[in-house]
Design a protein around this motif. Structure first.
Motif, PDB file in Angstrom:
ATOM      1  N   HIS A 134       0.835  -1.200   0.000  1.00 49.47           N
ATOM      2  CA  HIS A 134       0.000   0.000   0.000  1.00 49.47           C
ATOM      3  C   HIS A 134       0.872   1.254   0.000  1.00 49.47           C
ATOM      4  CE1 HIS A 134      -2.864  -2.978   1.986  1.00 49.47           C
ATOM      5  NE2 HIS A 134      -3.443  -2.636   0.859  1.00 49.47           N
ATOM      6  N   HIS A 135       2.005   1.153   0.699  1.00 51.10           N
ATOM      7  CA  HIS A 135       2.921   2.303   0.760  1.00 51.10           C
ATOM      8  C   HIS A 135       4.361   1.790   0.675  1.00 51.10           C
ATOM      9  CE1 HIS A 135      -0.342   5.004   2.019  1.00 51.10           C
ATOM     10  NE2 HIS A 135      -0.737   4.016   2.808  1.00 51.10           N
ATOM     11  N   THR A 154      12.503   4.062  -8.637  1.00 49.90           N
ATOM     12  CA  THR A 154      11.246   4.708  -8.257  1.00 49.90           C
ATOM     13  C   THR A 154      10.405   5.055  -9.479  1.00 49.90           C
ATOM     14  OG1 THR A 154      12.397   5.643  -6.338  1.00 49.90           O
ATOM     15  CG2 THR A 154      10.235   6.546  -6.847  1.00 49.90           C
ATOM     16  N   GLN A 158       6.623   3.863 -10.368  1.00 49.16           N
ATOM     17  CA  GLN A 158       5.576   4.858 -10.600  1.00 49.16           C
ATOM     18  C   GLN A 158       5.047   4.825 -12.037  1.00 49.16           C
ATOM     19  OE1 GLN A 158       5.481   8.736  -8.493  1.00 49.16           O
ATOM     20  NE2 GLN A 158       5.946   9.601 -10.490  1.00 49.16           N
ATOM     21  N   LYS A 170      -0.498   3.000  -3.012  1.00 50.59           N
ATOM     22  CA  LYS A 170      -1.139   4.311  -2.865  1.00 50.59           C
ATOM     23  C   LYS A 170      -0.101   5.434  -2.903  1.00 50.59           C
ATOM     24  CE  LYS A 170      -4.862   2.411   0.004  1.00 50.59           C
ATOM     25  NZ  LYS A 170      -5.456   2.399   1.373  1.00 50.59           N
ATOM     26  N   THR A 171       1.035   5.210  -2.248  1.00 50.97           N
ATOM     27  CA  THR A 171       2.086   6.231  -2.234  1.00 50.97           C
ATOM     28  C   THR A 171       3.466   5.598  -2.334  1.00 50.97           C
ATOM     29  OG1 THR A 171       2.443   6.274   0.188  1.00 50.97           O
ATOM     30  CG2 THR A 171       0.677   7.699  -0.708  1.00 50.97           C
ATOM     31  N   ASN A 173       7.288   7.066  -1.408  1.00 50.79           N
ATOM     32  CA  ASN A 173       7.847   8.218  -0.706  1.00 50.79           C
ATOM     33  C   ASN A 173       9.361   8.105  -0.543  1.00 50.79           C
ATOM     34  OD1 ASN A 173       5.025   9.239   0.433  1.00 50.79           O
ATOM     35  ND2 ASN A 173       5.161   7.040   0.842  1.00 50.79           N
ATOM     36  N   SER A 201       7.552  11.894  -5.062  1.00 54.63           N
ATOM     37  CA  SER A 201       7.199  12.437  -3.739  1.00 54.63           C
ATOM     38  C   SER A 201       8.392  12.347  -2.796  1.00 54.63           C
ATOM     39  CB  SER A 201       6.012  11.673  -3.144  1.00 54.63           C
ATOM     40  OG  SER A 201       4.860  11.858  -3.930  1.00 54.63           O
ATOM     41  N   ILE A 252       1.168  10.081   6.478  1.00 56.63           N
ATOM     42  CA  ILE A 252       1.106   9.578   5.099  1.00 56.63           C
ATOM     43  C   ILE A 252       0.267   8.312   5.020  1.00 56.63           C
ATOM     44  CG2 ILE A 252       2.456   8.523   3.235  1.00 56.63           C
ATOM     45  CD1 ILE A 252       4.718  10.500   3.970  1.00 56.63           C
TER      46      ILE A 252
END
Length: 255
Positions: A134-135, A154, A158, A170-171, A173, A201, A252
């Motif tokens: 999820h993260h 990364t 993405q 979802k994210t 970072n 991000s 976050i």
């Protein structure tokens, strides 16, 4: 019929060794489980080293040989009234299935499952495992080789995995680790601008450089930093700004 709340799947992941992914997995998991009251589980799929499994064995031995830490551990576990979080060894190509099975079978609701994954996309099943997070949090240092490797990795996550839509991510970072106050600010500004241009991000938190990240606690130590059995000492967290990182991390993931 009441259904179980689904836990968050989180990985500290990087394509470069030595940037702190296993260390941060331990620090964050221990803070959440022992200090903040969440129920945590960890899957160590980082073959062949499986450093978290080995770390837990060392931590237990160290506490049993240190009277001050033994008393701290006894007080901690009687106060929080729960066991140490489990660390399970598994292969990366089937670790998601194993995690889901563990969560479904667990009598105690699990809030977060952390995954320590291999540091190379060539590992069988690694992209599938990453797509099931999820993260994802990726530590970076102001080093050209680290930055090049991390930015390519990364962007792959993405632009390829997330845009395909077949993912739970979802994210993603990035965050600065091992920040040395003596290093030139323009260097960080240069990288910050590059990260922004790439549409990635970047967390606001900067975790300062500390020898505590790279050394096990001494046999006669009266404080704990990196441990799978106890949370990091709050004063040491503040000294390297890990406390600020934890606040932003929780915001976050919305925990």
């Amino acid at each position: 019929m009441e259904t179980k709340k689904k836990p968050l799947f989180i990985a500290f992941s990087s394509q470069k060794g030595g940037v702190g992914k296993s260390t941060f997995t331990t620090l964050v998991a221990s803070t959440l489980h022992y200090r903040l009251g969440y129920n945590i589980a960890v899957f160590d799929a980082d073959f062949p080293q499986h450093s978290l499994i080995k770390m837990k064995d060392r931590d237990l031995k160290m506490i049993m040989e240190n009277e001050a830490l033994k008393k701290m551990a006894y007080k901690q576990f009687t106060t929080i009234n729960k066991k140490a979080y489990p660390i399970m060894q598994h292969r990366s190509d089937s670790v998601l299935e194993a995690a889901h099975e563990f969560v479904n079978a667990s009598v105690i609701p699990v809030d977060v499952v952390f995954f320590d994954l291999p540091g190379t996309v060539n590992t069988p099943g690694i992209l599938k495992a990453l797509a099931g997070m999820h993260h994802i949090f990726t530590p970076i240092t102001a080093d050209r080789v680290v930055m090049e490797s991390t930015l390519v990795f990364t962007q792959l996550l993405q632009d390829v995995i997330m845009k395909k839509g077949e993912t739970d991510i979802k994210t993603i970072n990035l965050f600065w680790n091992q920040v040395d106050g003596r290093e030139s600010t323009p260097l960080y500004e240069l990288y910050n601008n590059l990260i922004k241009e790439l549409g990635l991000s970047l967390m606001q938190s900067h975790v300062k450089n500390s020898t505590r990240f790279r050394k096990e606690s001494e046999v006669d130590s009266k404080t704990i930093f990196r441990s799978t059995l106890m949370p990091p000492d709050e004063r040491l967290m503040k000294a390297c700004q890990l406390d600020l990182f934890m606040k932003e991390f929780q915001k976050i993931i919305q925990l």
